[in-house]
Design a protein around this motif. Sequence first.
Motif, PDB file in Angstrom:
ATOM      1  N   ASN A 171       0.809  -1.224   0.000  1.00 25.88           N
ATOM      2  CA  ASN A 171       0.000   0.000   0.000  1.00 25.88           C
ATOM      3  C   ASN A 171       0.842   1.273   0.000  1.00 25.88           C
ATOM      4  OD1 ASN A 171      -2.564  -1.684   1.652  1.00 25.88           O
ATOM      5  ND2 ASN A 171      -2.963  -0.394  -0.131  1.00 25.88           N
ATOM      6  N   GLU A 172       1.898   1.301  -0.832  1.00 21.92           N
ATOM      7  CA  GLU A 172       2.757   2.480  -1.005  1.00 21.92           C
ATOM      8  C   GLU A 172       3.556   2.812   0.254  1.00 21.92           C
ATOM      9  OE1 GLU A 172       0.808   5.551  -3.899  1.00 21.92           O
ATOM     10  OE2 GLU A 172      -0.759   4.965  -2.471  1.00 21.92           O
ATOM     11  N   GLY A 173       3.705   1.842   1.166  1.00 20.96           N
ATOM     12  CA  GLY A 173       4.261   2.149   2.472  1.00 20.96           C
ATOM     13  C   GLY A 173       5.758   1.998   2.621  1.00 20.96           C
ATOM     14  N   TRP A 174       6.452   1.498   1.584  1.00 16.60           N
ATOM     15  CA  TRP A 174       7.888   1.281   1.701  1.00 16.60           C
ATOM     16  C   TRP A 174       8.681   2.319   0.908  1.00 16.60           C
ATOM     17  CZ3 TRP A 174       7.758  -4.689   0.309  1.00 16.60           C
ATOM     18  CH2 TRP A 174       7.145  -5.371   1.364  1.00 16.60           C
ATOM     19  N   SER A 175       9.968   2.324   1.145  1.00 17.82           N
ATOM     20  CA  SER A 175      10.917   3.075   0.316  1.00 17.82           C
ATOM     21  C   SER A 175      11.712   2.061  -0.492  1.00 17.82           C
ATOM     22  CB  SER A 175      11.867   3.887   1.195  1.00 17.82           C
ATOM     23  OG  SER A 175      12.669   3.010   1.984  1.00 17.82           O
ATOM     24  N   ALA A 176      12.512   2.557  -1.442  1.00 16.89           N
ATOM     25  CA  ALA A 176      13.355   1.652  -2.221  1.00 16.89           C
ATOM     26  C   ALA A 176      14.331   0.911  -1.313  1.00 16.89           C
ATOM     27  CB  ALA A 176      14.108   2.441  -3.290  1.00 16.89           C
ATOM     28  N   GLU A 177      14.833   1.595  -0.303  1.00 14.08           N
ATOM     29  CA  GLU A 177      15.784   0.973   0.612  1.00 14.08           C
ATOM     30  C   GLU A 177      15.119  -0.140   1.422  1.00 14.08           C
ATOM     31  OE1 GLU A 177      15.292   4.226   0.297  1.00 14.08           O
ATOM     32  OE2 GLU A 177      17.156   4.748  -0.761  1.00 14.08           O
ATOM     33  N   VAL A 178      13.893   0.124   1.892  1.00 13.98           N
ATOM     34  CA  VAL A 178      13.170  -0.889   2.671  1.00 13.98           C
ATOM     35  C   VAL A 178      12.874  -2.098   1.793  1.00 13.98           C
ATOM     36  CG1 VAL A 178      10.982  -1.415   3.809  1.00 13.98           C
ATOM     37  CG2 VAL A 178      12.186   0.720   4.327  1.00 13.98           C
ATOM     38  N   TYR A 179      12.429  -1.847   0.572  1.00 17.30           N
ATOM     39  CA  TYR A 179      12.142  -2.964  -0.333  1.00 17.30           C
ATOM     40  C   TYR A 179      13.407  -3.794  -0.583  1.00 17.30           C
ATOM     41  CZ  TYR A 179      11.753  -5.621  -4.590  1.00 17.30           C
ATOM     42  OH  TYR A 179      11.833  -6.632  -5.494  1.00 17.30           O
ATOM     43  N   THR A 180      14.529  -3.136  -0.828  1.00 18.17           N
ATOM     44  CA  THR A 180      15.782  -3.840  -1.087  1.00 18.17           C
ATOM     45  C   THR A 180      16.184  -4.703   0.100  1.00 18.17           C
ATOM     46  OG1 THR A 180      16.526  -2.094  -2.589  1.00 18.17           O
ATOM     47  CG2 THR A 180      18.213  -3.549  -1.693  1.00 18.17           C
ATOM     48  N   ASP A 181      15.983  -4.181   1.306  1.00 25.63           N
ATOM     49  CA  ASP A 181      16.307  -4.945   2.510  1.00 25.63           C
ATOM     50  C   ASP A 181      15.375  -6.147   2.683  1.00 25.63           C
ATOM     51  OD1 ASP A 181      18.369  -3.252   3.154  1.00 25.63           O
ATOM     52  OD2 ASP A 181      17.217  -2.070   4.596  1.00 25.63           O
ATOM     53  N   LEU A 182      14.111  -5.964   2.337  1.00 27.43           N
ATOM     54  CA  LEU A 182      13.127  -7.014   2.554  1.00 27.43           C
ATOM     55  C   LEU A 182      13.140  -8.078   1.467  1.00 27.43           C
ATOM     56  CD1 LEU A 182       9.962  -5.021   3.731  1.00 27.43           C
ATOM     57  CD2 LEU A 182      11.497  -6.391   5.127  1.00 27.43           C
ATOM     58  N   ALA A 183      13.599  -7.724   0.274  1.00 23.50           N
ATOM     59  CA  ALA A 183      13.475  -8.617  -0.886  1.00 23.50           C
ATOM     60  C   ALA A 183      13.993 -10.040  -0.629  1.00 23.50           C
ATOM     61  CB  ALA A 183      14.161  -8.000  -2.097  1.00 23.50           C
ATOM     62  N   PRO A 184      15.196 -10.203  -0.049  1.00 21.33           N
ATOM     63  CA  PRO A 184      15.669 -11.581   0.186  1.00 21.33           C
ATOM     64  C   PRO A 184      14.759 -12.369   1.133  1.00 21.33           C
ATOM     65  CG  PRO A 184      17.465  -9.996   0.413  1.00 21.33           C
ATOM     66  CD  PRO A 184      16.195  -9.211   0.367  1.00 21.33           C
ATOM     67  N   HIS A 185      14.173 -11.672   2.100  1.00 21.10           N
ATOM     68  CA  HIS A 185      13.279 -12.342   3.047  1.00 21.10           C
ATOM     69  C   HIS A 185      11.947 -12.698   2.389  1.00 21.10           C
ATOM     70  CE1 HIS A 185      16.087 -11.495   6.266  1.00 21.10           C
ATOM     71  NE2 HIS A 185      16.140 -10.231   5.856  1.00 21.10           N
ATOM     72  N   LEU A 186      11.484 -11.840   1.478  1.00 20.58           N
ATOM     73  CA  LEU A 186      10.275 -12.158   0.734  1.00 20.58           C
ATOM     74  C   LEU A 186      10.485 -13.443  -0.071  1.00 20.58           C
ATOM     75  CD1 LEU A 186       9.498  -8.566  -0.614  1.00 20.58           C
ATOM     76  CD2 LEU A 186       8.301  -9.739   1.251  1.00 20.58           C
ATOM     77  N   LEU A 187      11.665 -13.555  -0.649  1.00 18.70           N
ATOM     78  CA  LEU A 187      12.004 -14.754  -1.429  1.00 18.70           C
ATOM     79  C   LEU A 187      12.095 -15.976  -0.511  1.00 18.70           C
ATOM     80  CD1 LEU A 187      12.680 -15.401  -4.412  1.00 18.70           C
ATOM     81  CD2 LEU A 187      15.085 -15.129  -3.813  1.00 18.70           C
TER      82      LEU A 187
END
Length: 321
Positions: A171-187
Motif C-alpha cells: 500500500n505504497e508504504g515502503w521506500s526503495a531501501e526498505v524494499y531492497t532490505d526485505l526482498a531476500p526475506h520475501l524470497l
Amino acid sequence: MRIEVSRDVFPLAQVFTISRGSRTEAHVLTVQVSDGVHTGWGECVPYARYGETLDSVTNEIAELSGGITRAALYDLLPAGAARNAVDCAMWDLEAKQSGKRAWQLAGLTEPGPEITAYTLSLDTPEAMQAQAAQNAFRPLLKIKLGTPDDMPRLEAVRAGAPKSRIIVDANEGWSAEVYTDLAPHLLRLCVDMVEQPLPAGEDDALIGLERPVPLCADESCHDRASLPALKGKYDMINIKIDKTGGLTEALALRDAAVSEGYEVMVGCMVGSSLAMAPATLVAQGAAVVDLDGPLLLAEDRDQPLIFDAAGVHPPTAALWG
C-alpha cells in the motif's frame, strides 16, 4: 434512459485495517440505468486515495444525461468510480435488452470460477498468525503490510499458513531501501508477488533495482494511459474496475498489458458481489485474482457470488450481466 444513484452500507464481518486506517463498513454507490422496461445495475466504491467521495462521485453521475451510450461515456467521465458504476450498469442493461450474457456481448468465452486471494487485515504479528491459521485452508492469502514492523508480521503469517501461497500489498508504504532490505526475506518466505511497494509518485526509484519477487503496479496503474510510465519498474499490473472506470476499459487494459509483456492481477475495493461481478470476466486466466470483497462482509446482495473450493464463480444473470 433514466440513471439513478443511491447509497448502500454493508457492515464488515470484522474490523478491516490497512496501513492507511481501519473501517467497519463498506460504503458504496449503486447505480440503476433503465430504459423503462429493463434495468441495469452497477456498483462503485469511491476511494479517498484518488480524491473521490460519495458526494463527488454522486454529483458526477447526476450530471449525465439519459441519452448517453456506453461509448460516449468515455468522453464524458474520467477513469474512476463514477464511470465504473455507470459503465457496468450499461453492460447489464445491454445484456438484459439483448437476452444475452455480458460475456457474450464482449466477445469472450464463457467464464468459469477462478481461485481468489483472501485478505488478512493488518494487525499485530500474533493476531495475524491467528488469522492465517484460521484461513490456512485457503490456497492464496494476501497480507496488508506497509509499516516499519512488517517482517514479524510476514514471518507470523507464514508460520500460521505454511502451505498457502502468499502475496503482499505494501500500500505504497515502503521506500526503495526498505524494499531492497526485505526482498531476500520475501524470497525466503516464498512470497509470490508484492503490490505497490513505493508511493505511486516515487516509483521511479524502482528502475534498475533487482526484483527477485515480481512487483505489481496498483496505485501506479489506472488505465491504458498508465502503461508507458510502468516500464522497467513492474512485472505485473493490478486491474480494478473502480480505477479503470468500468468493464470496457478494464478489458482493453488487460489486452494492452498482456501485449506489452505484463502479467495481470485483477483486484477490487471492499464492496459487494455486484461490484465484483463484472471483474470476474476480466479475471479469467489472470495470474492473480483478488476478488474477495464479499468474503469480508457480514451482509451481501440478495443474489451473491458463489465462493467455494473452485474459487469465485461468475455471476448469475439475476445479479449482473
